[in-house]
Design a protein around this motif. Structure first.
Motif, PDB file in Angstrom:
ATOM      1  N   LEU A  12       0.771  -1.096   0.036  1.00 47.13           N
ATOM      2  CA  LEU A  12      -0.103  -0.131   0.033  1.00 47.13           C
ATOM      3  C   LEU A  12       0.816   1.193  -0.202  1.00 47.13           C
ATOM      4  CD1 LEU A  12      -2.608  -0.983   2.550  1.00 47.13           C
ATOM      5  CD2 LEU A  12      -2.904  -1.205   0.097  1.00 47.13           C
ATOM      6  N   GLN A  14       0.733   5.572  -0.014  1.00 52.87           N
ATOM      7  CA  GLN A  14       0.022   6.507   0.628  1.00 52.87           C
ATOM      8  C   GLN A  14      -0.101   7.792  -0.293  1.00 52.87           C
ATOM      9  OE1 GLN A  14      -1.202   5.817   3.702  1.00 52.87           O
ATOM     10  NE2 GLN A  14      -0.354   3.780   3.321  1.00 52.87           N
ATOM     11  N   THR A  15      -1.552   8.277  -0.224  1.00 53.84           N
ATOM     12  CA  THR A  15      -1.772   9.433  -1.078  1.00 53.84           C
ATOM     13  C   THR A  15      -1.746  10.742  -0.199  1.00 53.84           C
ATOM     14  OG1 THR A  15      -4.238   9.414  -0.782  1.00 53.84           O
ATOM     15  CG2 THR A  15      -3.295   8.013  -2.379  1.00 53.84           C
ATOM     16  N   SER A  16      -1.830  11.814  -0.784  1.00 55.82           N
ATOM     17  CA  SER A  16      -1.620  13.050   0.066  1.00 55.82           C
ATOM     18  C   SER A  16      -2.919  13.366   0.632  1.00 55.82           C
ATOM     19  CB  SER A  16      -1.118  14.227  -1.151  1.00 55.82           C
ATOM     20  OG  SER A  16      -2.185  14.531  -2.101  1.00 55.82           O
ATOM     21  N   ASP A  17      -4.048  12.698   0.218  1.00 56.80           N
ATOM     22  CA  ASP A  17      -5.346  13.112   0.929  1.00 56.80           C
ATOM     23  C   ASP A  17      -5.785  11.947   1.715  1.00 56.80           C
ATOM     24  OD1 ASP A  17      -5.852  11.298  -0.944  1.00 56.80           O
ATOM     25  OD2 ASP A  17      -7.519  12.503  -2.036  1.00 56.80           O
ATOM     26  N   GLY A  18      -4.689  11.190   2.323  1.00 57.25           N
ATOM     27  CA  GLY A  18      -5.150  10.116   3.342  1.00 57.25           C
ATOM     28  C   GLY A  18      -5.809   8.686   3.032  1.00 57.25           C
ATOM     29  N   HIS A  19      -5.452   8.267   1.722  1.00 52.44           N
ATOM     30  CA  HIS A  19      -5.934   7.157   1.206  1.00 52.44           C
ATOM     31  C   HIS A  19      -4.776   6.095   1.026  1.00 52.44           C
ATOM     32  CE1 HIS A  19      -9.484   9.445   0.068  1.00 52.44           C
ATOM     33  NE2 HIS A  19      -9.853   8.796   0.374  1.00 52.44           N
ATOM     34  N   ASP A  20      -5.094   4.744   1.005  1.00 53.65           N
ATOM     35  CA  ASP A  20      -4.008   3.904   0.745  1.00 53.65           C
ATOM     36  C   ASP A  20      -4.205   3.256  -0.917  1.00 53.65           C
ATOM     37  OD1 ASP A  20      -3.139   3.597   3.168  1.00 53.65           O
ATOM     38  OD2 ASP A  20      -4.744   1.939   3.805  1.00 53.65           O
ATOM     39  N   TYR A  21      -3.220   3.158  -1.516  1.00 46.57           N
ATOM     40  CA  TYR A  21      -2.984   3.080  -2.858  1.00 46.57           C
ATOM     41  C   TYR A  21      -2.781   1.691  -3.139  1.00 46.57           C
ATOM     42  CZ  TYR A  21      -2.087   3.394  -7.977  1.00 46.57           C
ATOM     43  OH  TYR A  21      -1.766   3.313  -9.316  1.00 46.57           O
ATOM     44  N   TYR A 101      -4.199   8.437 -11.681  1.00 47.84           N
ATOM     45  CA  TYR A 101      -4.951   8.628 -10.723  1.00 47.84           C
ATOM     46  C   TYR A 101      -4.072   9.881  -9.917  1.00 47.84           C
ATOM     47  CZ  TYR A 101      -5.845   8.938  -5.665  1.00 47.84           C
ATOM     48  OH  TYR A 101      -5.972   9.319  -4.260  1.00 47.84           O
ATOM     49  N   PRO A 142      -3.272  13.265  -6.120  1.00 43.48           N
ATOM     50  CA  PRO A 142      -4.153  13.245  -7.102  1.00 43.48           C
ATOM     51  C   PRO A 142      -4.028  13.995  -8.160  1.00 43.48           C
ATOM     52  CG  PRO A 142      -5.393  12.986  -5.006  1.00 43.48           C
ATOM     53  CD  PRO A 142      -3.952  13.385  -4.915  1.00 43.48           C
TER      54      PRO A 142
END
Length: 231
Positions: A12, A14-21, A101, A142
């Protein structure tokens, strides 16, 4: 039926808005800056992108990474990384952005001595490239936050000294071309990462060195090289 052993958990990012990718595959573009191709002693190929693949498990976040075994010449390579969010095959260049994305800074760490030995023998580069912890990745921003990235400064420092500096506009094959090309060879899927190539100025690091990759508008990737891990 029962599993013989537990499968590895997904990788996983990490994204800048707190999601797992969830990371699926890595496609790594080689020789995408003319000056880097020249410093590696190879001709610039403007006809089609050159690429290799790496395992998802090579992806790690910013932080300490171990100096790997079997090398005395471990190199940094700063990269813009494109994260695919929508799958597709035969994607036209003008629609490539709809499949992105987001973007991140990253590193393609390389056992250069093993890579060059394999290259000289006409063998695959796996031993030089596909190495544990060799694909550090910053936060994925994103595309709605950054817009399409076709230009912007990319820089790498080692212990505060600038080693690589260029502009994304220097790409031989821009991001839409890479997505269109790869999607002809494979169906791209969400979770695929494209490491888009490195500028000139690659070089070796040793345990204790600190590397920072910066690209305008993105979060830095920061790593510290640690001694070879004891298993």
């Amino acid at each position: 039926m029962t599993l013989l052993f537990d499968p590895q958990p997904p990788i996983l990012a990490q994204t800048s808005d707190g999601h797992d990718y969830p990371v699926r595959r890595l496609f790594c573009i080689g020789r995408n800056y003319a000056d880097h191709a020249k410093e590696m002693g190879v001709e610039v190929d403007r006809e089609a992108p050159f690429y290799f693949t790496k395992w998802a498990e090579t992806v790690v976040p910013s932080g300490p990474i171990a100096y790997p075994s079997m090398t005395g010449n471990y190199h940094y390579e700063a990269e813009l990384v494109v994260a695919i969010g929508t799958g597709g095959r035969d994607i036209p260049m003008h629609r490539a952005a709809k499949h992105i994305y987001g973007y991140a800074t990253g590193l393609d760490m390389t056992r250069r001595d093993l890579q060059l030995e394999a290259r000289a023998k006409g063998r695959p580069w796996d031993g030089g490239k596909n190495v544990e912890q060799s694909s550090p990745l910053g936060l994925i921003h994103p595309i709605g936050e950054t817009g399409e990235l076709s230009a912007g400064a990319i820089r790498l420092t080692v212990n505060g000294d600038v080693k690589q500096q260029a502009d994304l506009a220097d790409f031989i094959h821009p991001v839409p071309d890479l997505i269109a090309f790869l999607s002809r060879a494979y169906r791209l899927e969400p979770g695929d990462l494209i490491y888009t190539g490195t500028p000139a100025g690659v070089g070796a690091v040793v345990p204790g060195d600190e590397i920072v990759v910066s690209i305008d508008g993105l979060t830095d990737t920061k790593v510290k090289i640690m001694p070879v891990a004891d298993d």
